[in-house]
Enzyme design. Structure first.
Site, mmCIF file in Angstrom:
data_model
loop_
_atom_site.group_PDB
_atom_site.id
_atom_site.type_symbol
_atom_site.label_atom_id
_atom_site.label_comp_id
_atom_site.label_asym_id
_atom_site.label_seq_id
_atom_site.Cartn_x
_atom_site.Cartn_y
_atom_site.Cartn_z
ATOM 1 N N GLY A 44 0.800 -1.088 -0.029
ATOM 2 C CA GLY A 44 0.153 0.105 0.045
ATOM 3 C C GLY A 44 0.390 1.154 0.197
ATOM 4 O O GLY A 44 1.822 1.431 0.671
ATOM 5 N N VAL A 49 5.363 0.086 5.991
ATOM 6 C CA VAL A 49 7.291 -0.530 4.900
ATOM 7 C C VAL A 49 7.425 -0.233 4.071
ATOM 8 O O VAL A 49 8.450 0.137 3.618
ATOM 9 C CB VAL A 49 6.880 -1.936 5.823
ATOM 10 C CG1 VAL A 49 7.927 -2.787 5.409
ATOM 11 C CG2 VAL A 49 6.651 -1.704 7.019
ATOM 12 N N CYS A 50 6.219 0.412 3.019
ATOM 13 C CA CYS A 50 5.881 0.273 2.073
ATOM 14 C C CYS A 50 6.981 1.622 2.095
ATOM 15 O O CYS A 50 7.013 1.783 0.612
ATOM 16 C CB CYS A 50 4.550 0.558 1.222
ATOM 17 S SG CYS A 50 3.806 -0.808 1.750
ATOM 18 N N THR A 51 6.778 2.642 2.332
ATOM 19 C CA THR A 51 7.064 4.137 2.333
ATOM 20 C C THR A 51 8.643 4.096 2.191
ATOM 21 O O THR A 51 9.571 4.108 1.611
ATOM 22 C CB THR A 51 6.407 4.670 3.334
ATOM 23 O OG1 THR A 51 5.321 5.623 2.948
ATOM 24 C CG2 THR A 51 7.512 6.751 2.932
ATOM 25 N N MET A 54 9.768 2.017 -0.634
ATOM 26 C CA MET A 54 10.317 2.581 -1.627
ATOM 27 C C MET A 54 10.673 3.607 -2.247
ATOM 28 O O MET A 54 11.686 4.047 -2.905
ATOM 29 C CB MET A 54 8.115 3.097 -2.263
ATOM 30 C CG MET A 54 7.814 1.625 -2.766
ATOM 31 S SD MET A 54 7.770 0.777 -4.083
ATOM 32 C CE MET A 54 8.630 -0.813 -3.189
#
Length: 155
Positions: A44, A49-51, A54
């Site tokens: 998402g 964690v995704c931020t 990425m």
């Protein structure tokens, strides 16, 4: 898909920063033959964690491009969400939208209710899957060093 097999082809809409603007266009895997591609599937936009994942890939994008590779982020959010995410964090790689989870299912990483397993697939210049990591728990992600080492091993 199994290692050594052709990567499932797809076309998805994507958003990519072009200066201070966001360019929207379609991205087709088979149209990018000739260079390795890292497909980074993440659950998402703008989640902790995704931020972190990425941003780490974007901040060190020159390590990928320096060895001739591209990085594409793929998640189920729509292009509006990807555009906000890219602008907020200055993400330099294309973010592809798979809201129907068609590609997520093709790559065997769909999770009921949660969307997908955090996963990375390394596709070589001929479109063959050469390396993959599918997370059991989505709290960790593959480092730039690990990915660039795997890309280097293709040469």
């Amino acid at each position: 898909p199994e290692i050594g097999a052709p990567a499932p082809d797809f076309t998805l809409p994507g958003a990519v920063l072009a200066g201070a603007e966001v360019e929207r266009r379609d991205f087709t895997l088979s149209a990018h033959r000739g260079k390795p591609i890292v497909l980074a599937f993440y659950p998402g936009d703008d989640t902790p964690v995704c931020t972190k994942q990425m941003c780490s890939y974007s901040n060190e994008l020159e390590k990928f491009t320096g060895i001739g590779a591209e990085v594409w982020g793929i998640s189920p959010q729509d292009l509006d969400s990807h555009e906000k995410f890219a602008l907020k964090h200055g993400l330099q790689m294309p973010l592809l939208a798979d809201p129907d989870k068609t590609v997520i299912r093709q790559y065997g990483i769909a999770l009921k209710g949660l969307g997908l397993k955090r996963s990375v697939f390394l596709i070589d210049a001929e479109g063959v899957l050469r390396w993959k990591h599918v997370a059991t728990f989505g709290l960790m992600f593959q480092s730039v060093a690990t990915l660039t080492e795997q890309i280097g091993a293709l040469a």
